[in-house]
Motif scaffolding. Structure first.
Motif, short mmCIF file in Angstrom:
data_model
loop_
_atom_site.label_atom_id
_atom_site.label_comp_id
_atom_site.label_asym_id
_atom_site.label_seq_id
_atom_site.Cartn_x
_atom_site.Cartn_y
_atom_site.Cartn_z
N ASN A 41 4.07 5.98 11.13
CA ASN A 41 4.24 6.46 9.74
C ASN A 41 4.46 5.10 8.70
OD1 ASN A 41 4.46 9.49 9.99
ND2 ASN A 41 6.92 9.25 10.63
N GLY A 42 3.89 5.74 7.24
CA GLY A 42 4.08 4.61 5.90
C GLY A 42 3.01 3.64 6.55
N LYS A 43 1.61 3.87 7.62
CA LYS A 43 0.48 2.85 7.86
C LYS A 43 -0.54 3.52 7.24
CE LYS A 43 3.07 0.12 11.85
NZ LYS A 43 3.06 -0.38 10.74
N SER A 44 -1.52 2.43 6.99
CA SER A 44 -3.23 2.68 5.94
C SER A 44 -3.24 3.80 7.50
CB SER A 44 -3.87 2.03 5.45
OG SER A 44 -5.47 2.43 5.35
N SER A 45 -3.97 4.60 7.44
CA SER A 45 -4.78 5.13 8.32
C SER A 45 -5.94 4.31 9.17
CB SER A 45 -5.34 6.80 8.41
OG SER A 45 -3.68 7.84 7.84
N ASN A 46 -6.72 4.19 8.28
CA ASN A 46 -7.68 2.71 8.44
C ASN A 46 -7.09 1.59 9.70
OD1 ASN A 46 -9.66 4.14 7.16
ND2 ASN A 46 -8.58 3.58 4.72
N ASP A 47 -5.92 1.72 9.62
CA ASP A 47 -5.65 0.30 10.05
C ASP A 47 -5.83 0.98 11.51
OD1 ASP A 47 -4.59 -0.73 7.86
OD2 ASP A 47 -2.54 -0.35 7.96
N PHE A 48 -5.52 1.71 11.43
CA PHE A 48 -5.30 2.36 13.86
C PHE A 48 -6.26 2.93 13.78
CE2 PHE A 48 -2.08 4.28 11.64
CZ PHE A 48 -2.52 5.27 11.73
N THR A 49 -7.76 3.26 13.48
CA THR A 49 -8.25 4.60 13.47
C THR A 49 -9.77 3.88 13.23
OG1 THR A 49 -8.68 5.71 10.92
CG2 THR A 49 -6.77 6.43 12.25
N ILE A 50 -10.73 4.99 14.13
CA ILE A 50 -11.62 4.32 14.17
C ILE A 50 -12.95 5.92 13.62
CG2 ILE A 50 -14.16 4.80 15.75
CD1 ILE A 50 -12.58 2.79 17.38
N GLY A 51 -13.58 5.43 12.58
CA GLY A 51 -14.13 7.08 12.05
C GLY A 51 -15.86 7.61 12.20
N ILE A 52 -15.71 8.43 12.93
CA ILE A 52 -17.40 8.62 12.37
C ILE A 52 -17.89 10.11 11.98
CG2 ILE A 52 -18.33 10.12 15.04
CD1 ILE A 52 -16.57 9.63 16.57
N VAL A 111 -8.15 11.71 18.59
CA VAL A 111 -9.12 12.77 18.24
C VAL A 111 -8.86 13.80 16.78
CG1 VAL A 111 -11.75 13.30 18.87
CG2 VAL A 111 -9.90 12.02 20.44
N VAL A 112 -8.92 13.49 16.02
CA VAL A 112 -8.22 14.50 14.95
C VAL A 112 -8.98 14.51 13.98
CG1 VAL A 112 -5.85 13.75 15.66
CG2 VAL A 112 -7.00 12.36 13.75
N GLY A 113 -9.19 15.40 12.54
CA GLY A 113 -9.95 15.88 11.93
C GLY A 113 -9.67 14.70 10.58
N HIS A 114 -10.12 14.30 9.89
CA HIS A 114 -9.84 13.90 7.97
C HIS A 114 -9.35 14.96 7.73
CE1 HIS A 114 -11.75 12.29 4.61
NE2 HIS A 114 -10.81 11.66 4.34
N GLY A 115 -9.15 15.97 7.77
CA GLY A 115 -8.31 16.96 6.41
C GLY A 115 -7.72 16.66 6.67
N GLN A 116 -7.08 16.75 8.68
CA GLN A 116 -5.25 16.87 9.16
C GLN A 116 -5.07 15.28 9.12
OE1 GLN A 116 -5.81 17.23 13.60
NE2 GLN A 116 -4.11 16.57 14.20
N LEU A 117 -5.24 14.91 8.35
CA LEU A 117 -4.29 13.59 8.22
C LEU A 117 -4.24 13.48 7.07
CD1 LEU A 117 -5.37 10.59 10.72
CD2 LEU A 117 -3.89 12.58 10.96
N GLN A 118 -5.28 14.06 6.15
CA GLN A 118 -5.00 13.98 4.69
C GLN A 118 -5.59 15.93 4.12
OE1 GLN A 118 -7.90 10.83 3.39
NE2 GLN A 118 -7.95 11.63 1.05
N PRO A 119 -4.19 16.59 3.94
CA PRO A 119 -4.58 17.77 3.99
C PRO A 119 -4.56 18.04 2.34
CG PRO A 119 -2.58 17.63 4.77
CD PRO A 119 -2.86 16.43 4.67
N TYR A 120 -4.12 17.22 2.13
CA TYR A 120 -3.81 17.85 0.61
C TYR A 120 -4.60 18.23 0.22
CZ TYR A 120 -3.17 12.30 0.36
OH TYR A 120 -4.02 10.90 1.19
N TYR A 163 -0.17 7.37 6.80
CA TYR A 163 -0.17 8.25 8.34
C TYR A 163 1.66 9.06 8.79
CZ TYR A 163 0.31 10.22 13.23
OH TYR A 163 0.58 11.06 14.18
N GLN A 164 1.46 10.10 8.59
CA GLN A 164 2.57 10.98 8.94
C GLN A 164 2.29 11.90 9.54
OE1 GLN A 164 5.19 10.50 6.68
NE2 GLN A 164 3.73 9.16 5.38
N CYS A 165 3.64 11.48 10.60
CA CYS A 165 3.44 12.23 11.90
C CYS A 165 3.71 14.05 12.03
CB CYS A 165 4.29 11.60 13.01
SG CYS A 165 5.67 11.71 12.84
N SER A 166 3.44 14.25 10.68
CA SER A 166 3.89 15.87 10.28
C SER A 166 3.42 16.16 10.11
CB SER A 166 5.29 16.15 9.24
OG SER A 166 4.62 15.43 8.09
N ASN A 167 2.34 15.59 10.46
CA ASN A 167 0.80 15.97 10.03
C ASN A 167 -0.41 16.37 11.64
OD1 ASN A 167 0.44 16.44 7.58
ND2 ASN A 167 0.25 14.39 6.87
#
Length: 604
Positions: free
Chosen positions: A301-312, A351-360, A288-292
């Motif tokens: 910041n620096g934590k795996s996004s899987n740690d605190f998210t639910i994926g749909i 509630v965010v898009g996958h590409g928003q947190l992983q834009p690269y 996770y990078q809050c700048s995204n």
């Protein structure tokens, strides 16, 4: 590289689709993509006949039921020629209306005598390649093609799904189920041939357990998860880059080393839960990078996004231009439930898009995901919605929540063109502008208006409520620049501008033409415009104006080639002559004789 338990990676560990979401801008699109009559929208989408000619042509050429081709195309892409991207590592990208991988596409193209590039980009070449591939599989399996259910293994073979359970779900739970629901003319023809699907073979229901965290879902447990180090704080929206069955079957495969908490079917009729909310699914490969995320939740910041998210995950593709209303609504109900249970704010920061947190390397859920509609629906399902002003007055006049529109679905929003305001309700909508006032649109008339582009369509805003036609057979709404008329027999069709003026002058639905059976369309020679009606047509060009043609005179003109015949376009309505009726065309006349009941041609 996979995002396995205990490993935090910067690259895509799950390699979910590169189409899985753009780095969406913070501005929320307010495009009103809610379709309240989800049943009507689904029926209209399934029965769309735009490609029926291609399915019929390819089916006849390769001895494959055209309705089977249509059902496969609807299940895979809803008739869209998608340009696929890799969603999950190990699963190849798919292409075209039938969602064929590169390998299957190349094989089908060779069998159909077209290039792989043609099959990838041209709808006719693609459908022929898919039909040739199905036919080839049927030959290899020595299938009896006279029984619809015998096609199951061939359909499974071209699905790209590895597991037997997934193939069963795809064939019986999706392709055959959709055929059972009906695809318009082609499925009716299949049934009438005596070779269609028997009732007991349609949509075969597998026994499934109720999901542990969302009672409306089916429990299909995935082995791909581990313990969460913290409570859920966000929800991540994904697209599968495949159909529903292809998605959940891959995410429950232990060798895939990927998963998500939920998968939502395209028609919203089924949701699979794969991982408990309280467990850590492997659905996003970014730290996770809050700048995204507009500098929100920077302590993560620096934590795996899987740690605190639910994926749909959602059956479908980030590249698609529209999203099924029923799927959006079903997902919004799920979103309401999980955010309420876990105290997650329902906003674009949580509630965010996958590409928003992983834009690269991810873009899902894509540029056309209806964010404002989605969140408004979730809020409405959770009971947070308001109506006011002129829209409230109109709503109350129609019976409020107990009336034809039902309960509120969105709060009042500004229309995308900036002119108006609207609320969506369970069974319809009310649109308002300063010039037009507030008017309700609902049912299949609303579905048609949505398909045309809402207020940005050629019709503009509504200027009446839905009303009963004077002959009491149909229903209609008038709009700024046209009308939509509906009957049980004809469905809902729009008429506008000079063709509508001509129809009105003739007497609307009580005229000799009856109700419209098509929207206004461009003629094959691209010069004119026309609507077909129950017993005739109105054709218009800049040079000739709008004129009706009907009955046997119209039949004769059609047999000659319509406007591309030697007669050209009509330049008069039908009129009486001694001993019959006549219509004048640019280069001649068609005359009906009452004594012989025949039509003769006379050139100028």
């Amino acid at each position: 590289m996979k995002n396995k338990p205990g490993i935090v990676v910067l690259a895509a560990s799950l390699a979910l689709t590169q189409a899985c979401g753009t780095n969406e801008p913070r501005e929320e699109s307010e495009t009103p993509s809610v379709a309240v009559d989800v049943k009507g929208t689904e029926v209209s989408a399934r029965e769309d006949a735009s490609f029926d000619g291609l399915f019929r042509e390819a089916g006849q050429e390769f001895a494959v039921p055209p309705a089977l081709l249509k059902s496969l195309a609807f299940v895979q892409t809803r008739y869209q020629m998608v340009a696929g991207a890799e969603e999950f590592e190990g699963r190849p990208a798919v292409h075209g209306m039938m969602a064929l991988s590169d390998a299957l596409l190349a094989e089908g193209a060779k069998l159909a005598g077209v290039t792989a590039e043609q099959a990838r980009t041209d709808a006719r070449a693609h459908v022929r390649a898919a039909a040739a591939l199905l036919s080839h599989r049927a030959d290899a399996l020595q299938l009896d093609r006279t029984r619809a259910e015998n096609w199951a293994p061939a359909v499974g073979a071209v699905s790209g799904i590895e597991s037997e359970e997934g193939r069963r779900g795809f064939v019986h739970g999706e392709v055959f189920r959709v055929a059972r629901l009906g695809l318009g003319t082609l499925s009716a023809e299949w049934t009438a041939s005596g070779q269609g699907l028997a009732e007991q073979e349609l949509g075969r229901n597998e026994q499934a357990l109720a999901a542990p965290d969302y009672a409306a879902a089916v429990w299909r447990p995935s082995p791909n998860f581990n313990a969460r180090p913290m409570a859920p704080r966000m929800v991540v929206i994904h697209t599968c880059e495949s159909s529903y069955a292809g998605c959940w079957s891959w995410l429950t495969n232990s060798t895939s080393e990927v998963s998500a908490h939920y998968v939502v079917r395209e028609d919203g009729g089924e949701i699979s839960q794969l991982v408990r909310d309280g467990s850590r699914a492997w659905h996003i490969g970014a730290t996770y990078q809050c700048s995204n995320n507009s500098n929100m939740e920077c302590a993560l910041n620096g934590k795996s996004s899987n740690d605190f998210t639910i994926g749909i995950e959602h059956g479908g593709y980030a590249a698609q231009t529209t999203w099924p209303a029923a799927q959006i609504d079903a997902s919004a109900r799920l979103l309401c439930d999980m955010t309420r249970d876990h105290g997650i704010p329902r906003d674009r920061y949580h509630v965010v898009g996958h590409g928003q947190l992983q834009p690269y390397n991810r873009t899902d859920p894509g540029a056309n995901w209806p964010w404002a509609d989605y969140l408004n629906r979730a809020n409405a399902h959770c009971g947070t919605c308001s109506v006011g002003g002129a829209i409230l007055e109109r709503y109350n006049s129609l019976g409020g929540a107990g009336g034809v529109l039902g309960g509120c679905v969105t709060s009042e929003l500004t229309t995308p063109d900036g002119r108006g305001r609207y609320n969506h309700f369970q069974n319809g909508s009310i649109y308002w502008t300063q010039a037009t006032g507030a008017w309700a649109v609902h049912g299949l008339i609303r579905v048609k208006w949505e398909q045309l582009g809402w207020e940005r369509s050629v019709l503009g805003y509504p200027i009446t409520n839905e009303m009963t036609t004077p002959d009491t057979v149909g229903r209609y709404n008038h709009f700024e620049q046209g009308s939509i008329y509906w009957t049980p027999e004809t469905g809902a069709h729009e008429v506008h501008h000079l063709i509508r003026e001509k129809w009105a002058a003739l007497g609307w639905e009580k005229s000799p033409l009856g109700y419209p059976t098509t929207d206004e369309m461009t003629t094959p020679d691209t010069v004119g415009r026309y609507n077909h009606f129950q017993t005739g047509s109105i054709y218009w060009t800049p040079a000739t104006g709008a004129h009706e043609v009907r009955g046997l005179i119209r039949d004769k003109w059609a047999a000659l080639g319509w406007e591309r015949s030697t007669l050209g376009y009509p330049v008069s309505d039908e009129y009486a002559v001694t001993g019959g009726r006549e219509s004048e065309f640019q280069k001649g006349f068609l005359t009906w004789s009452s004594s012989t009941n025949s039509v003769s041609v006379r050139m100028k």
